[in-house]
Scaffold this motif. Structure first.
Motif, mmCIF file in Angstrom:
data_model
loop_
_atom_site.group_PDB
_atom_site.id
_atom_site.type_symbol
_atom_site.label_atom_id
_atom_site.label_comp_id
_atom_site.label_asym_id
_atom_site.label_seq_id
_atom_site.Cartn_x
_atom_site.Cartn_y
_atom_site.Cartn_z
ATOM 1 N N ASP A 1 0.818 -1.223 0.000
ATOM 2 C CA ASP A 1 0.000 0.000 0.000
ATOM 3 C C ASP A 1 0.846 1.266 0.000
ATOM 4 N N SER A 2 1.927 1.262 0.742
ATOM 5 C CA SER A 2 2.718 2.487 0.903
ATOM 6 C C SER A 2 3.495 2.873 -0.359
ATOM 7 N N LYS B 1 2.091 2.164 -3.586
ATOM 8 C CA LYS B 1 1.151 2.265 -4.717
ATOM 9 C C LYS B 1 1.157 3.671 -5.293
#
Length: 118
Positions: A61-62, A64
């Motif tokens: 996620d970090s 993306k």
């Protein structure tokens, strides 16, 4: 057997870009899922990006929107384009190849250091 060699890691300022490369030898990469992991000092190794043999991708996620994984099967190469780098992206980055058929197998590279600092 697959041998993996990462390159491209270096010191870069926050907001900068790097492209990591993973060169494979010993076997064709086309049937392998390819992954980039990273490990920062004092932290566990974490999966950053994955591209399957079919070309599907997944990202932490970090990262993306900032990182892009790609592969060039004809050259037996995998890449990680990293943009808008942050201090927290500092880590050793590892390339991993894995597949289930014809048997479960997994291979790792030695890693390349990425340091993001002003």
């Amino acid at each position: 057997q697959v041998q993996l060699v990462e390159s491209g890691g270096e010191l870069v300022q926050p907001g900068g870009s790097l492209r990591l490369s993973c060169a494979a030898s010993g076997s064709a990469l086309s049937t392998y899922n390819m992954n980039w992991y990273r490990q920062a000092p004092g932290k566990q190794r974490e999966l950053v990006a994955r591209i399957t043999s079919g070309g599907n991708t997944n990202y932490l996620d970090s990262v993306k929107g900032r990182f892009t994984i790609s592969r060039e099967n004809a050259k037996n190469m995998v890449y990680l384009q990293m943009n808008s780098l942050k201090v927290e992206d500092t880590a050793v980055y590892y390339c991993k190849a894995d597949r289930r058929l014809p048997r479960i197998s997994e291979y790792w590279g030695q890693g390349t250091q990425v340091t993001v600092s002003s």
